[in-house]
Design a protein around this motif. Structure first.
Motif, PDB file in Angstrom:
ATOM      1  N   SER A 131       0.794  -1.234  -0.120  1.00  0.00           N
ATOM      2  CA  SER A 131      -0.198   0.011  -0.181  1.00  0.00           C
ATOM      3  C   SER A 131       0.922   1.330   0.045  1.00  0.00           C
ATOM      4  CB  SER A 131      -0.852  -0.008   1.310  1.00  0.00           C
ATOM      5  OG  SER A 131      -1.860  -1.206   1.176  1.00  0.00           O
ATOM      6  N   GLY A 132       0.549   2.114  -0.938  1.00  0.00           N
ATOM      7  CA  GLY A 132       1.347   3.294  -1.053  1.00  0.00           C
ATOM      8  C   GLY A 132       2.769   3.259  -1.527  1.00  0.00           C
ATOM      9  N   GLN A 133       3.173   2.211  -1.853  1.00  0.00           N
ATOM     10  CA  GLN A 133       4.609   2.048  -2.157  1.00  0.00           C
ATOM     11  C   GLN A 133       4.913   1.736  -3.778  1.00  0.00           C
ATOM     12  OE1 GLN A 133       7.170   1.989   0.202  1.00  0.00           O
ATOM     13  NE2 GLN A 133       5.378   2.300   1.565  1.00  0.00           N
ATOM     14  N   LEU A 154       0.762 -13.462  -1.550  1.00  0.00           N
ATOM     15  CA  LEU A 154       0.076 -12.378  -1.028  1.00  0.00           C
ATOM     16  C   LEU A 154      -1.228 -12.581  -0.938  1.00  0.00           C
ATOM     17  CD1 LEU A 154       1.660  -9.837  -4.011  1.00  0.00           C
ATOM     18  CD2 LEU A 154       2.512 -10.530  -1.903  1.00  0.00           C
ATOM     19  N   THR A 155      -1.523 -14.039  -0.579  1.00  0.00           N
ATOM     20  CA  THR A 155      -2.839 -14.201  -0.126  1.00  0.00           C
ATOM     21  C   THR A 155      -3.375 -13.365   0.989  1.00  0.00           C
ATOM     22  OG1 THR A 155      -2.334 -16.625  -0.506  1.00  0.00           O
ATOM     23  CG2 THR A 155      -4.302 -16.003   0.988  1.00  0.00           C
ATOM     24  N   GLU A 156      -4.759 -12.849   0.844  1.00  0.00           N
ATOM     25  CA  GLU A 156      -5.365 -11.963   1.476  1.00  0.00           C
ATOM     26  C   GLU A 156      -4.745 -10.507   1.712  1.00  0.00           C
ATOM     27  OE1 GLU A 156      -6.657 -13.969   5.137  1.00  0.00           O
ATOM     28  OE2 GLU A 156      -8.088 -15.396   4.074  1.00  0.00           O
ATOM     29  N   VAL A 157      -3.893 -10.129   0.908  1.00  0.00           N
ATOM     30  CA  VAL A 157      -3.223  -8.645   1.143  1.00  0.00           C
ATOM     31  C   VAL A 157      -3.925  -7.757   1.094  1.00  0.00           C
ATOM     32  CG1 VAL A 157      -1.560  -7.219   0.059  1.00  0.00           C
ATOM     33  CG2 VAL A 157      -0.581  -9.525   1.058  1.00  0.00           C
ATOM     34  N   GLU A 158      -4.197  -6.566   1.556  1.00  0.00           N
ATOM     35  CA  GLU A 158      -5.021  -5.352   1.057  1.00  0.00           C
ATOM     36  C   GLU A 158      -4.086  -4.367   0.459  1.00  0.00           C
ATOM     37  OE1 GLU A 158      -7.558  -4.246   4.372  1.00  0.00           O
ATOM     38  OE2 GLU A 158      -8.273  -6.321   4.817  1.00  0.00           O
ATOM     39  N   ASN A 159      -4.241  -4.221  -0.714  1.00  0.00           N
ATOM     40  CA  ASN A 159      -3.246  -3.261  -1.349  1.00  0.00           C
ATOM     41  C   ASN A 159      -3.969  -2.096  -1.624  1.00  0.00           C
ATOM     42  OD1 ASN A 159      -1.547  -1.884  -2.978  1.00  0.00           O
ATOM     43  ND2 ASN A 159      -1.739  -3.298  -4.538  1.00  0.00           N
ATOM     44  N   ARG A 160      -3.564  -0.876  -1.127  1.00  0.00           N
ATOM     45  CA  ARG A 160      -4.398   0.266  -1.528  1.00  0.00           C
ATOM     46  C   ARG A 160      -3.238   1.434  -2.005  1.00  0.00           C
ATOM     47  NH1 ARG A 160      -9.427   1.412   0.199  1.00  0.00           N
ATOM     48  NH2 ARG A 160     -10.440  -0.165   1.741  1.00  0.00           N
ATOM     49  N   GLY A 161      -3.379   1.786  -3.329  1.00  0.00           N
ATOM     50  CA  GLY A 161      -2.473   2.850  -3.924  1.00  0.00           C
ATOM     51  C   GLY A 161      -1.212   2.100  -4.301  1.00  0.00           C
ATOM     52  N   GLY A 162      -0.779   0.889  -4.011  1.00  0.00           N
ATOM     53  CA  GLY A 162       0.527   0.364  -4.200  1.00  0.00           C
ATOM     54  C   GLY A 162       0.778   0.329  -5.937  1.00  0.00           C
ATOM     55  N   VAL A 163       1.903   0.753  -6.303  1.00  0.00           N
ATOM     56  CA  VAL A 163       2.091   1.133  -7.916  1.00  0.00           C
ATOM     57  C   VAL A 163       3.338   0.045  -8.109  1.00  0.00           C
ATOM     58  CG1 VAL A 163       2.922   2.456  -9.757  1.00  0.00           C
ATOM     59  CG2 VAL A 163       1.309   3.398  -7.701  1.00  0.00           C
ATOM     60  N   PHE A 164       3.115  -0.645  -9.089  1.00  0.00           N
ATOM     61  CA  PHE A 164       4.042  -1.570  -9.872  1.00  0.00           C
ATOM     62  C   PHE A 164       4.258  -1.422 -11.212  1.00  0.00           C
ATOM     63  CE2 PHE A 164       2.058  -3.754  -6.132  1.00  0.00           C
ATOM     64  CZ  PHE A 164       3.146  -4.490  -5.519  1.00  0.00           C
ATOM     65  N   GLU A 165       5.404  -1.053 -11.721  1.00  0.00           N
ATOM     66  CA  GLU A 165       5.678  -0.632 -13.034  1.00  0.00           C
ATOM     67  C   GLU A 165       6.802  -1.474 -13.620  1.00  0.00           C
ATOM     68  OE1 GLU A 165       7.151   3.498 -12.755  1.00  0.00           O
ATOM     69  OE2 GLU A 165       5.289   4.267 -12.234  1.00  0.00           O
ATOM     70  N   GLU A 166       6.602  -2.146 -14.822  1.00  0.00           N
ATOM     71  CA  GLU A 166       7.106  -3.084 -15.537  1.00  0.00           C
ATOM     72  C   GLU A 166       7.912  -4.241 -14.689  1.00  0.00           C
ATOM     73  OE1 GLU A 166       9.972  -0.311 -17.537  1.00  0.00           O
ATOM     74  OE2 GLU A 166       8.487   0.144 -19.095  1.00  0.00           O
ATOM     75  N   ALA A 212      -5.023   0.880  -7.004  1.00  0.00           N
ATOM     76  CA  ALA A 212      -3.550   0.441  -7.319  1.00  0.00           C
ATOM     77  C   ALA A 212      -3.287   0.379  -8.712  1.00  0.00           C
ATOM     78  CB  ALA A 212      -3.111  -0.982  -6.746  1.00  0.00           C
ATOM     79  N   ALA A 213      -2.038   0.154  -8.936  1.00  0.00           N
ATOM     80  CA  ALA A 213      -1.289   0.472 -10.649  1.00  0.00           C
ATOM     81  C   ALA A 213      -0.482  -1.122 -10.742  1.00  0.00           C
ATOM     82  CB  ALA A 213      -1.088   1.555 -11.025  1.00  0.00           C
ATOM     83  N   PHE A 214      -0.784  -1.650 -11.788  1.00  0.00           N
ATOM     84  CA  PHE A 214       0.252  -2.678 -12.478  1.00  0.00           C
ATOM     85  C   PHE A 214       0.540  -2.173 -13.839  1.00  0.00           C
ATOM     86  CE2 PHE A 214      -2.098  -4.594  -8.885  1.00  0.00           C
ATOM     87  CZ  PHE A 214      -0.950  -5.380  -8.026  1.00  0.00           C
TER      88      PHE A 214
END
Length: 203
Positions: free
Chosen positions: A26-28, A40-52, A68-70
């Protein structure tokens, strides 16, 4: 591996994370990271960004991803059982040999994404932008695919048996190359399909 939309190669990763336990994205922001065999089972990701980034054998089961973004990511042999994406951006991402059972996607932008041959039986996509997505050979029996922007999407050999397609853009659908048995469509879509079959629709 399946080809990306436009034949673009996956970006080279620059670092590797293995067995990413107790993850909290989240937020990273992560760029060009290879994630291997992480849970990553049951992870709550808010706003995490993954690029390439590339995910290999990662388990996303029952995880939730909100705003979030992938972007331009690659998912290989990942499990997304009961995974939820809400207002997420997955532009240009490719899914290869992944499990998508009970996956739920609401809103967001999945344009130029690649899901060739993906098994979306029972999955739910609602209000998602999927312009020019590669859905070739998609297996979407009894899936909910409502109000999707599929303009320019590749839909050849897709199986929509029993799927709910109401409100989605079917302008690139060739009814002679897909399976539509028992699929649900609205009146406007029926006219599009009829026109694609060469029929002349009159009041």
């Amino acid at each position: 591996m399946a080809d990306r939309v436009g034949g673009r190669p996956a970006a080279q990763t620059e670092s590797t994370i293995r067995d990413w336990d107790d993850a909290d994205p989240s937020g990273q922001t992560y760029r060009r990271v290879l994630f291997v065999d992480s849970d990553l089972t049951e992870v709550e990701n808010r706003g995490g960004v993954f690029e390439e980034c590339t995910f290999r054998g990662v388990r996303f089961n029952a995880s939730t991803h909100t705003d979030a973004a992938f972007v331009n990511c690659t998912f290989v042999r990942c499990s997304l059982f009961d995974t939820t994406f809400t207002r997420c951006k997955l532009v240009g991402s490719l899914f290869d040999d992944c499990a998508h059972s009970l996956m739920k996607v609401t809103g967001g932008d999945w344009s130029f994404s690649g899901l060739p041959g993906a098994d979306l039986k029972g999955a739910e996509f609602t209000g998602v932008k999927m312009r020019e997505a590669d859905l070739t050979g998609l297996r979407a029996q009894k899936a909910v695919l409502r109000d999707l922007d599929l303009s320019g999407a590749s839909l050849q050999k897709a199986d929509f048996t029993g799927a709910d397609l109401r409100g989605s853009d079917l302008s690139t659908l060739d009814p002679l190359t897909v399976t539509l048995k028992d699929a649900r469509i609205d009146v406007t879509q029926a006219m599009v399909v009829a026109a694609a079959l060469g029929l002349e629709v009159r009041p």
